[in-house]
Motif scaffolding. Structure first.
Motif, mmCIF file in Angstrom:
data_model
loop_
_atom_site.group_PDB
_atom_site.id
_atom_site.type_symbol
_atom_site.label_atom_id
_atom_site.label_comp_id
_atom_site.label_asym_id
_atom_site.label_seq_id
_atom_site.Cartn_x
_atom_site.Cartn_y
_atom_site.Cartn_z
ATOM 1 N N UNK B 276 35.323 8.016 -28.680
ATOM 2 C CA UNK B 276 35.379 8.788 -27.440
ATOM 3 C C UNK B 276 35.728 10.242 -27.686
ATOM 4 N N UNK B 277 35.167 11.126 -26.861
ATOM 5 C CA UNK B 277 35.580 12.537 -26.849
ATOM 6 C C UNK B 277 35.921 12.854 -25.403
ATOM 7 N N UNK B 278 37.216 12.942 -25.101
ATOM 8 C CA UNK B 278 37.637 13.160 -23.719
ATOM 9 C C UNK B 278 38.246 14.542 -23.555
ATOM 10 N N UNK B 279 37.843 15.202 -22.477
ATOM 11 C CA UNK B 279 38.538 16.441 -22.147
ATOM 12 C C UNK B 279 39.330 16.219 -20.865
ATOM 13 N N UNK B 347 28.618 3.720 -33.850
ATOM 14 C CA UNK B 347 27.248 3.606 -33.341
ATOM 15 C C UNK B 347 27.034 4.590 -32.192
ATOM 16 N N UNK B 348 28.042 4.662 -31.326
ATOM 17 C CA UNK B 348 27.956 5.520 -30.148
ATOM 18 C C UNK B 348 29.117 6.505 -30.085
ATOM 19 N N UNK B 349 28.807 7.684 -29.511
ATOM 20 C CA UNK B 349 29.862 8.639 -29.165
ATOM 21 C C UNK B 349 29.738 8.867 -27.660
ATOM 22 N N UNK B 350 30.874 8.792 -26.949
ATOM 23 C CA UNK B 350 30.845 8.968 -25.493
ATOM 24 C C UNK B 350 31.767 10.117 -25.135
ATOM 25 N N UNK B 351 31.241 11.120 -24.403
ATOM 26 C CA UNK B 351 32.040 12.316 -24.117
ATOM 27 C C UNK B 351 32.072 12.651 -22.637
ATOM 28 N N UNK B 352 33.195 13.220 -22.212
ATOM 29 C CA UNK B 352 33.293 13.767 -20.854
ATOM 30 C C UNK B 352 33.945 15.143 -20.923
#
Lengths: 412, 412
Positions: B276-279, B347-352
């Motif tokens: 995850x990449x969370x801001x 496998x996946x990167x998920x960002x907000x």
């Protein structure tokens, strides 16, 4: 002065909704020194609503209803209230004008249903709704009063503060002011807190002192009753001093401030920044810290190193430590905190590693074992805890304990 | 069959506690096909409790009380129930034996106060409490019944499932089974969902279909009534198929599964991992993902890159992108997702990235603007949303939308 809350809405009796409105109203009334003796919940049914309101107006002086003021066929509070007071419904011109303006401002068409929201029981005093479409109202007769508010939380809260609270304070009587002050403490359980102030709790008269607990933090609410606000303050202050002195290391703030807000204030005051290294909490500490507006002033980065590889690769935790002590250990917690501080380039690094459960526990490290570490300019602090409860409760308590550790580090 | 819930305890009327027990009981009764017509809350006061119980037993067939079964002076439910049924309290030998064993097993001394918990109204049927000290009880007379349970949620729930639910099912009558199935949907609002199934909602008879909404997900509950469980299933299945077909892309699971559980199952099934990449969400997505036991199988790392510097340093987001488009933009969201995927080796990167408010908004990017991106083996997907509400609500909706985006990406 006795109050009854009547919460209206079938959805409240289906088990799908938790009634937060009732808790809000009860809290507000307690702060006003008005005892809530009954709370009744009833569905959108004409007969049952009339029955409940009639009964409430017999056994209480003030009845506050929430819900049933919407525009649909199921919204019956206006009709039932009028019926119970033996009155008709009448068009309130101001309410209609407000309603028309509300829709105009939003560029929406007002439906026929909405029109009924401008009809109030005859001679009722309208409570303006600056947050939605339905005005509330106050009906008075023969020493009783009925106050009706919408069920939408934001509307109810705004209208209560703006109109209902002043109305009730006036109704309760001049010459009698009630003032409350809450003191918040962390890092101590409810039993231990009560022990520390037991003698005060047993001998209280005015002000009163009431203990409350949430997950991980506890609170003491001081309530004073006197002829003026100043006299109330005079009663509250010495009690406040006494209570804080008894629980000094645990005190973190007053009147609803959260632990993360108090921590944020302290970080900002010290011009300090923090980076997080979270394992079992998964991001919860960062989530809580960032619930506070302006937290970007002191919170720069967080690392959720959920796997051992991530702890090594991202925080430079030496593999040797992980192999020798395991991820859930003092050395690894400290290495994570120091790693976060370095990689994040912050004043402080705060780390947690633990076993949230339900699986993963062992005899040596049962479920609920957590290690916390705070790395700062003067060194690295560590604490070990053993928390009980389900997975989410352990995560919650761990996050609170970590925030509390950093708070105490900052106050050294 | 009409039920009334009577929740006992002064703390429920002080505004400090939210009543989750009442919601639990109402939900269980709804699932049993028993209508809850009233819910009354009353404090630890003998007279008011007797009044409320008397009234409940007139207007309802089944009265369920929660609370007031503890060992202290304020615990009055046993006494009030006995009083209302015109009986004495009598020692229940089994209850006393259970009580003594409970304390023995924990190596604790039983206090004199605890002894009163083994006294029940004469001829009441005890409800065993395997989770705490106070047995509950059932009193029957003249077609009415009163069921008393402790207020501790864990004890109440255990005792309800083990003893009360079977008792009520039998009381409700043989030849009549009620069965419910819930279908959960994401990425669609309550109004749009209702529109899609409007004709079904308007013509429903048996089974019934009821829509519900939580923050970001919606649900349809199908309830069938028939002579046997199998006949209920026969009624539910075709309705289930029809509803899922109408809302196919949004359907993610049944009967209480959360979006993060459903997503976790899918990730595990595909042997996929995610970073995850969370801001703006600050760690909330990681927190929700890790609420699911076993999530370490697919969730390896999360990066809370709250500052622009952190986005550059940790996720390698090019400074040029940040300067040209700003942190809250499609290019930056995509770069964050791709960065998380690379650095996390997943496998996946998920960002907000977005503006949670209340500050930080502008005309071009108002508060509530969020950009989501999911980077996978086949490319990077992006979505822009505009959410309304307070800071915490925007964070919540953003997290749900991000989890939903990944869910839909996995099902391509």
């Amino acid at each position: 002065m006795k109050a009854e809350l009547v919460m209206v809405g079938s959805e409240l009796l289906l088990g799908e909704t938790i009634d937060t409105n009732a808790t809000f109203l009860a809290g507000e009334l307690a702060a006003l020194g008005i005892d809530v003796h009954f709370k009744t919940t009833v569905g959108d049914n004409w007969f049952r609503l009339m029955h409940v309101l009639s009964q409430a107006l017999v056994r209480a002086d003030v009845v506050i209803t929430g819900g049933g003021l919407g525009p649909t066929m199921d919204d019956l509070t206006r009709e039932a209230a009028a019926g119970v007071f033996g009155r008709d419904l009448a068009l309130d011109e101001q309410a209609m004008a407000d309603l028309e303006r509300f829709f105009e401002q939003r560029g929406r068409a007002m439906t026929r249903n909405n029109r009924k929201q401008a009809y109030l029981p005859e001679d009722a005093k309208a409570i303006p709704n600056d947050w939605g479409t339905a005005p509330g109202f106050i009906l008075e007769d023969n020493g009783r009063c009925l106050i009706s508010l919408p069920g939408v939380p934001r509307e109810m809260r705004g209208m209560f503060s703006a109109t209902v609270a002043p109305y009730l304070a006036k109704r309760r009587g001049e010459g009698s002011v009630i003032l409350s002050r809450s003191l918040h403490f962390s890092g101590i359980g409810e039993s231990a807190m009560e022990d520390a102030v037991k003698d005060i709790l047993l001998t209280q008269t005015n002000p009163t002192v009431a203990p409350y607990a949430s997950l991980g933090t506890v609170k003491l609410r001081i309530t004073a009753k006197a002829a003026s606000r100043q006299l109330c303050e005079n009663l509250i202050e010495p009690m406040e001093e006494q209570l804080i002195a008894r629980l000094k290391p645990h005190f973190f703030g007053r009147d609803g401030i959260s632990l993360e807000e108090a921590l944020g204030k302290e970080l900002r005051q010290q011009n300090a920044t923090v980076a997080l290294a979270e394992s079992c909490t998964g991001g919860l500490i960062g989530h809580r810290l960032t619930n506070v507006s302006g937290s970007s002033d002191y919170f720069l980065a967080g690392f959720v190193t959920y796997s051992n590889e991530a702890k090594e690769a991202i925080l430079n935790v030496p593999q040797a430590l992980l192999l020798e002590h395991g991820a859930v250990s003092e050395p690894v917690a400290k290495a994570m905190a120091e790693g976060a501080r370095l990689v994040g380039s912050t004043t402080w690094g705060l780390a947690v590693t633990g076993i949230a459960g339900p699986n993963g526990g062992s005899d040596a490290k049962p479920v609920g074992t957590v290690h916390l570490a705070a790395a700062g300019p003067d060194g690295t602090y560590h604490e070990r805890h053993l928390f009980r409860g389900a997975r989410e409760q352990i995560k919650d308590r761990t996050a609170t304990a970590a925030l509390d550790l950093l708070r105490r580090c900052l106050s050294h």
